[in-house]
Design a protein around this motif. Structure first.
Motif, PDB file in Angstrom:
ATOM      1  N   GLN A   1       4.988  -3.538   7.022  1.00 30.17           N
ATOM      2  CA  GLN A   1       3.633  -3.820   7.518  1.00 30.17           C
ATOM      3  C   GLN A   1       3.249  -2.831   8.620  1.00 30.17           C
ATOM      4  O   GLN A   1       2.101  -2.385   8.690  1.00 30.17           O
ATOM      5  CB  GLN A   1       3.557  -5.255   8.053  1.00 30.17           C
ATOM      6  CG  GLN A   1       3.674  -6.326   7.000  1.00 30.17           C
ATOM      7  CD  GLN A   1       2.413  -6.485   6.184  1.00 30.17           C
ATOM      8  OE1 GLN A   1       1.315  -6.207   6.657  1.00 30.17           O
ATOM      9  NE2 GLN A   1       2.575  -6.921   4.952  1.00 30.17           N
ATOM     10  N   LEU A   2       4.205  -2.513   9.495  1.00 27.44           N
ATOM     11  CA  LEU A   2       3.915  -1.563  10.578  1.00 27.44           C
ATOM     12  C   LEU A   2       3.646  -0.159  10.047  1.00 27.44           C
ATOM     13  O   LEU A   2       2.883   0.602  10.647  1.00 27.44           O
ATOM     14  CB  LEU A   2       5.075  -1.529  11.574  1.00 27.44           C
ATOM     15  CG  LEU A   2       5.229  -2.774  12.444  1.00 27.44           C
ATOM     16  CD1 LEU A   2       6.497  -2.678  13.278  1.00 27.44           C
ATOM     17  CD2 LEU A   2       4.014  -2.943  13.341  1.00 27.44           C
ATOM     18  N   MET A   3       4.276   0.188   8.923  1.00 23.32           N
ATOM     19  CA  MET A   3       4.063   1.508   8.327  1.00 23.32           C
ATOM     20  C   MET A   3       2.828   1.538   7.422  1.00 23.32           C
ATOM     21  O   MET A   3       2.470   2.586   6.921  1.00 23.32           O
ATOM     22  CB  MET A   3       5.295   1.919   7.523  1.00 23.32           C
ATOM     23  CG  MET A   3       6.484   2.229   8.391  1.00 23.32           C
ATOM     24  SD  MET A   3       7.865   2.900   7.486  1.00 23.32           S
ATOM     25  CE  MET A   3       8.415   1.500   6.574  1.00 23.32           C
ATOM     26  N   GLY A   4       2.225   0.388   7.214  1.00 21.58           N
ATOM     27  CA  GLY A   4       1.003   0.335   6.424  1.00 21.58           C
ATOM     28  C   GLY A   4       1.233   0.267   4.927  1.00 21.58           C
ATOM     29  O   GLY A   4       0.318   0.551   4.156  1.00 21.58           O
ATOM     30  N   VAL A   5       2.421  -0.115   4.510  1.00 20.97           N
ATOM     31  CA  VAL A   5       2.715  -0.232   3.077  1.00 20.97           C
ATOM     32  C   VAL A   5       2.208  -1.572   2.576  1.00 20.97           C
ATOM     33  O   VAL A   5       2.365  -2.595   3.246  1.00 20.97           O
ATOM     34  CB  VAL A   5       4.243  -0.129   2.837  1.00 20.97           C
ATOM     35  CG1 VAL A   5       4.586  -0.293   1.381  1.00 20.97           C
ATOM     36  CG2 VAL A   5       4.768   1.182   3.375  1.00 20.97           C
ATOM     37  N   LYS A   6       1.600  -1.573   1.408  1.00 23.47           N
ATOM     38  CA  LYS A   6       1.097  -2.819   0.833  1.00 23.47           C
ATOM     39  C   LYS A   6       2.255  -3.546   0.148  1.00 23.47           C
ATOM     40  O   LYS A   6       2.818  -3.062  -0.822  1.00 23.47           O
ATOM     41  CB  LYS A   6       0.001  -2.508  -0.177  1.00 23.47           C
ATOM     42  CG  LYS A   6      -0.817  -3.706  -0.572  1.00 23.47           C
ATOM     43  CD  LYS A   6      -1.970  -3.277  -1.439  1.00 23.47           C
ATOM     44  CE  LYS A   6      -3.193  -4.060  -1.026  1.00 23.47           C
ATOM     45  NZ  LYS A   6      -4.356  -3.696  -1.788  1.00 23.47           N
TER      46      LYS A   6
END
Length: 54
Positions: A25-30
């Motif tokens: 989530q912190l890396m922006g992965v769905k």
């Protein structure tokens, strides 16, 4: 394998799933929150396994 070890492994799996989901989530992965779901199921399974009587 002793019941204590099964519970410990279940809780450690929950930590790994929750940590992986948080990192994703912190890396922006769905991820569709699958790590949170797997972590919760693993934790609940470990608790139920630990609460079971022999």
């Amino acid at each position: 394998m002793d019941n204590k070890w099964k519970v410990l492994i279940g809780i450690l799996l929950a930590v790994v799933f929750l940590g992986g989901e948080t990192a994703a989530q912190l890396m922006g992965v769905k991820t569709y929150s699958i790590g949170y779901i797997l972590g919760a199921l693993s934790f609940i399974g470990a608790i139920l396994l630990g609460a079971r009587r022999r």
